[in-house]
Design a protein around this motif. Structure first.
Motif, short mmCIF file in Angstrom:
data_model
loop_
_atom_site.label_atom_id
_atom_site.label_comp_id
_atom_site.label_asym_id
_atom_site.label_seq_id
_atom_site.Cartn_x
_atom_site.Cartn_y
_atom_site.Cartn_z
N GLY A 18 -5.73 43.56 -4.92
CA GLY A 18 -5.94 43.58 -6.36
C GLY A 18 -7.26 44.19 -6.78
O GLY A 18 -7.40 44.66 -7.90
N ASP A 19 -8.23 44.20 -5.89
CA ASP A 19 -9.56 44.68 -6.28
C ASP A 19 -9.63 46.20 -6.22
O ASP A 19 -8.97 46.82 -5.39
CB ASP A 19 -10.63 44.07 -5.38
N TRP A 20 -10.43 46.78 -7.11
CA TRP A 20 -10.61 48.23 -7.13
C TRP A 20 -11.93 48.61 -6.46
O TRP A 20 -12.33 49.74 -6.49
CB TRP A 20 -10.57 48.74 -8.56
N ARG A 21 -12.61 47.61 -5.91
CA ARG A 21 -13.88 47.88 -5.26
C ARG A 21 -13.69 47.69 -3.75
O ARG A 21 -13.84 46.61 -3.22
CB ARG A 21 -14.95 46.94 -5.80
N PHE A 35 -1.89 39.81 -11.59
CA PHE A 35 -2.37 41.13 -11.19
C PHE A 35 -3.87 41.13 -10.93
O PHE A 35 -4.45 42.16 -10.68
CB PHE A 35 -1.85 42.21 -12.14
N ARG A 36 -4.49 39.96 -10.97
CA ARG A 36 -5.90 39.90 -10.60
C ARG A 36 -6.16 38.84 -9.52
O ARG A 36 -6.90 37.87 -9.76
CB ARG A 36 -6.77 39.62 -11.82
N PRO A 37 -5.59 39.02 -8.33
CA PRO A 37 -5.91 38.05 -7.27
C PRO A 37 -7.41 38.01 -6.99
O PRO A 37 -7.96 36.99 -6.62
CB PRO A 37 -5.13 38.55 -6.05
N GLU A 38 -8.08 39.16 -7.22
CA GLU A 38 -9.52 39.22 -6.96
C GLU A 38 -10.31 38.35 -7.94
O GLU A 38 -11.48 38.06 -7.71
CB GLU A 38 -10.00 40.67 -6.99
N LYS A 57 -7.03 48.57 -13.74
CA LYS A 57 -5.59 48.31 -13.79
C LYS A 57 -5.11 48.14 -15.23
O LYS A 57 -5.86 47.69 -16.08
CB LYS A 57 -5.30 47.01 -13.04
#
Ligand SMILES: [Zn+2]
Lengths: 568, 267
Positions: free
Chosen positions: B142-145, A72-75, A335
């Protein structure tokens, strides 16, 4: 027969009380020996520091919640993954690195052993598959017990023998290593939307308190004589003012004696103490209580701790403390993943940014380091970041830098937007202690090896030990005035020999080594009641069949089994 | 402004990843040096010169550098990646990630763009004369930014997931859009001059959306509070003002709860 001679280094080996003597370390096959033949491969360590391979007592590096973090964290991988390299596997991710990056980065820092700190028993096959996929380092995993229905029921009735029979069975079935407690009772209460924030908060339905669970599992552990003590993540993690709960839990160890044949002397390991040393009653008057907590730890000799240092990074929190993650998500609105593991535990995952310009983060940073600086016994105080909760494990060299250099601490403080407020709420600014290499070796080698009951294999360079030897680019006689050099030296070992094989040279991986999975085979007298209880619960409550539950041998293909015989 | 021209002369078998087609990478370099810049086809590392004839002259700084691509870039990704200044014109279509993570400068595509145009953009301008596929001005997966600043104008239509997790800046779609507009946004402005099928402003906390056509399916989390007249992209329009997403959290500013605004042409 492979022989290596690490020659003329400054040897630092607290287990043998050696502090910087110029000496040779001889290796034959996978063991350290007195001497080797003239045909041995010679590694010149002149002017460099030589230590045993390090041990990490607490990190989240394998299993379902780690994988949820990855998924859930590809970033977490974006622009942060080094490029593919010839001969070795591609490395990915930052706070939740891939298994390959995990193994490589630990090896580059000279780590030989890493404890996966929370294994959900039902998902232990996954944990072992991931451990198997992590190259080089030896690993073990601690199954979680403090919210397990069997344990809650036995301990409510004070049945230590039954609890021990069940715990021994579960450790065997999951190929686990010891007894982990996460938010005793609180995670189960979370199933009712509640929590246990104090030691006398009863768990709904089971009507047993955290204090009874902690004491009961401590007794269970010593009844079994396991190599490690209970390993506890206490109640009320991360809450302002929680240090009183922390002290209350630590006091439960008073008068308890360690009973084992592994040389372990503590009965309780209190993990990531940074998260549990908070004063104030809100985020507004949040402050450090590291001194109060360490004053107690220093005098109570049968407990060990690890720091859980905040490294001021963007990271991913993950814990079996389900209610805590829900609470954290309400604070940062990022998240949130949450899961319930049937009769056993739960888990949550939330990304988190420890921003140096947020006052609370600065105070948390100070607390972690203060615990390390207020300790009077580095053999009972270990370096961790509760990876990845307070920061990624590959920041250990940075934590070591801060612990070893007041200049480095002050330099970091200077960058804080709320420097003065952080100074007011902590003691870090006034501490001039700088830990020595000897003390760092106690906190990362001799100490954790002893606490894990592994002092006969790891954490020392004495003949007969496993051949885990790290050479660092530091001159013991002339330590660098620039603290950055300390961090650099520990980030990338010049040499790391793991189980007699050179796995790192000049900070780069040279081999996938030969990793092992350690697990404890605790044998107790057959206990018909517990056998019946297990059968019954698997028929009634579990979604899986008992026969499908245990970890198959092929999932841990390089086992090192530690036998514990309780019948004797 | 000094101009470098790139003339594509060979179609890649896979897709080319050209993170180096930026004024930042070109500035201060001679055409021969630009031709040596790395591009990728799959995992193979190649030279810019293997696919483009490079001519002209780059400026000393990104701001002084203009790149003219004289031909189709349907199979070229990442044009203008992380650029901070200067200008790029694509005379034809471009593939994914045009202006991704861009901080400044201008990009003009005369044809269509594929998905992820202006992803996580922080500043600058993107103008597309044709249409865009999905994920215009969205956040990285996935990013919130998400997008923080700058302007994206698509003269044609766009697909789904426009401005996901948007925090600032402006996106204008001059024709229709499909679904998912400003999902999770906490700022920024999106103007859709045509119609949208639905899922407009889902889990949106803050920011503005204007739909000058109609929203076929409104989300139940938006509530109409008033009718207003506003100037939108140069034209005065009568609009129904909705606030939402009522199912989301509502931060407070000066004691007042904040909502996202959705303006839809009044019927
Ligand atoms: Zn932990």
């Amino acid at each position: 027969m492979a022989e290596i001679l690490v020659k003329n280094g400054y040897v630092i080996d607290p287990a043998q009380k050696i502090d910087g003597d110029v000496a040779d370390v001889a290796i034959r096959d996978d063991k350290i020996v007195e001497s080797v033949s003239s045909g041995a491969r010679v590694i010149d360590a002149r002017g460099k520091v030589v230590m045993a391979g390090a041990l990490d007592v607490h990190a989240h590096v394998a299993g379902p919640k780690v994988n949820v973090g990855r998924l859930f964290r590809p970033e977490d991988k974006l622009f942060k993954s080094p490029e593919a390299q010839p001969n070795y596997r591609v490395e990915m991710g930052f706070s939740v690195p891939s298994t390959f990056k995990t193994g490589y980065d630990y090896a580059r820092m000279g780590y030989a052993f890493v404890m996966e700190a929370a294994m959900p028993p039902l998902h232990s096959p996954h944990v072992h598959e991931e451990i198997h996929d992590t190259p080089i380092i030896d690993q073990a995993a601690l199954p979680v017990f403090a919210n397990n229905w069997f344990v809650l029921e036995y301990l409510k009735k004070g049945e230590i023998e039954n609890s021990a029979a069940y715990v021994a069975w579960l450790i065997r079935a999951t190929k686990g290593y010891g007894i982990k407690l996460v938010n005793p009772g609180g995670t189960e209460a979370w199933g009712w939307g509640l929590n246990c924030l104090k030691l006398d908060d009863p768990v709904p339905f089971f009507d047993v308190t955290p204090a009874e669970i902690i004491t009961g599992l401590m007794k269970t552990n010593e009844y079994l004589g396991l190599p490690h003590s209970i390993h506890i993540h206490q109640n009320s993690l991360g809450d302002p003012g929680n240090y009183t709960v922390t002290l209350d839990s630590l006091k439960l160890a008073k008068g308890m004696k360690a009973k084992n044949k592994f040389g372990r002397t503590q009965v309780m390991h209190s993990t990531h103490l940074q998260f549990h040393s908070y004063g104030g009653d809100s985020w507004a008057n949040f402050e450090s209580k590291a001194k109060d907590v360490m004053n107690y730890v220093n005098q109570q000799k049968n407990i060990t701790i690890d720091l859980g240092c905040v490294t001021l990074d963007e990271t991913t929190t993950m814990t079996a403390d389900g209610p805590f993650e829900h609470h954290l998500n309400a604070l940062n609105h990022l998240k949130w993943a949450n899961t319930d593991v049937e009769l056993e535990t739960a888990a949550g995952v939330v990304p988190y940014i420890y921003d140096k310009d947020i006052k609370v983060c600065g105070i948390q940073w100070a607390i972690g380091l203060e615990l390390g600086l207020f300790t009077k016994d580095c053999m009972r105080t270990f370096i961790t970041t509760d990876h990845p909760n307070a920061g990624p494990f590959f920041r250990y060299p940075r934590v070591i830098k801060w612990l070893m250099s007041q200049k480095a601490r002050e330099a970091t403080l200077e960058t804080f937007k709320h420097r003065d407020k952080v100074i007011d709420a902590t003691e870090i600014h006034g501490i001039d202690r700088e830990l020595t290499l000897y003390e760092i070796a106690q906190m990362t080698r001799a100490g954790p090896a002893k606490a894990l009951g592994l002092a006969g294999m790891y954490g020392s360079l004495a003949p007969g030990m496993d051949a885990n030897v790290a050479v660092f680019n530091l001159d013991y006689k002339k330590m660098p005035s620039n603290p950055e050099k300390i961090e650099q030296a520990f980030q990338r070992a010049l040499w790391f020999i793991k189980s007699g094989e050179i796995v790192v040279k000049d900070g780069e991986i040279t081999s996938h080594g030969n990793k092992r999975t350690l697990w404890v085979n605790a044998k107790v007298k057959e206990n018909p009641q517990v056998v019946r209880d297990i059968h019954e619960k698997f028929i009634k409550d579990y979604t899986v069949n008992l026969d499908n539950y245990p970890v198959r041998d092929y999932l841990a293909p390089n086992p090192f089994v530690i036998d514990v015989d309780v019948e004797a | 402004m000094a101009t470098v021209t790139l003339t594509p002369y060979k179609t890649p078998e896979l897709f080319l990843e050209c993170t180096t087609i930026t004024p930042d990478a070109f500035c201060g370099k001679a055409p021969q040096e630009i031709a040596e810049l790395e591009v990728r086809e799959g995992k193979t590392k190649l030279r810019m010169g293997d696919y483009f004839h490079v001519e002209g002259k780059a400026g000393k700084t990104p701001e002084e550098t203009e790149i003219q691509i004289l031909g189709d870039c349907t199979r070229v990704k990442y044009i203008g990646f992380k650029m901070t200044g200067g200008a790029i014109t694509v005379n034809g279509n471009a593939d994914m990630y045009v202006g991704g993570w861009m901080k400044g400068g201008k990009i003009h595509v005369t044809g269509n763009v594929h998905s992820f145009c202006g992803i996580a953009m922080e500043g600058g301008e993107i103008l597309v004369d044709g249409k865009a596929e999905n994920y215009v001005g969205c956040a990285y997966r996935g990013d919130w930014r998400g997008m923080r600043g700058g302007t994206i104008r698509i003269r044609g239509s766009a697909g789904n997931d426009i401005g996901t997790f948007m925090l600032g800046g402006t996106i204008i779609i001059e024709k229709n859009a499909f679904i998912h507009v400003s999902t999770h946004a906490e700022g920024g402005t999106i103007i859709i001059k045509g119609n949208v099928e639905g899922r407009v402003g889902g889990q949106m906390v803050k920011g503005d959306i204007y739909v000058l056509g109609e929203v076929q399916y409104m989300l139940p989390g938006f509530q109409k509070i008033e009718q207003v007249e506003k100037e939108v992209d140069g034209a005065k329009v009568k609009l129904d003002h909705y606030i939402g997403d009522l199912g989301e959290r509502h931060p407070k500013s000066k004691g007042k709860e904040i909502y996202a605004n959705l303006f839809v042409r009044a019927t």
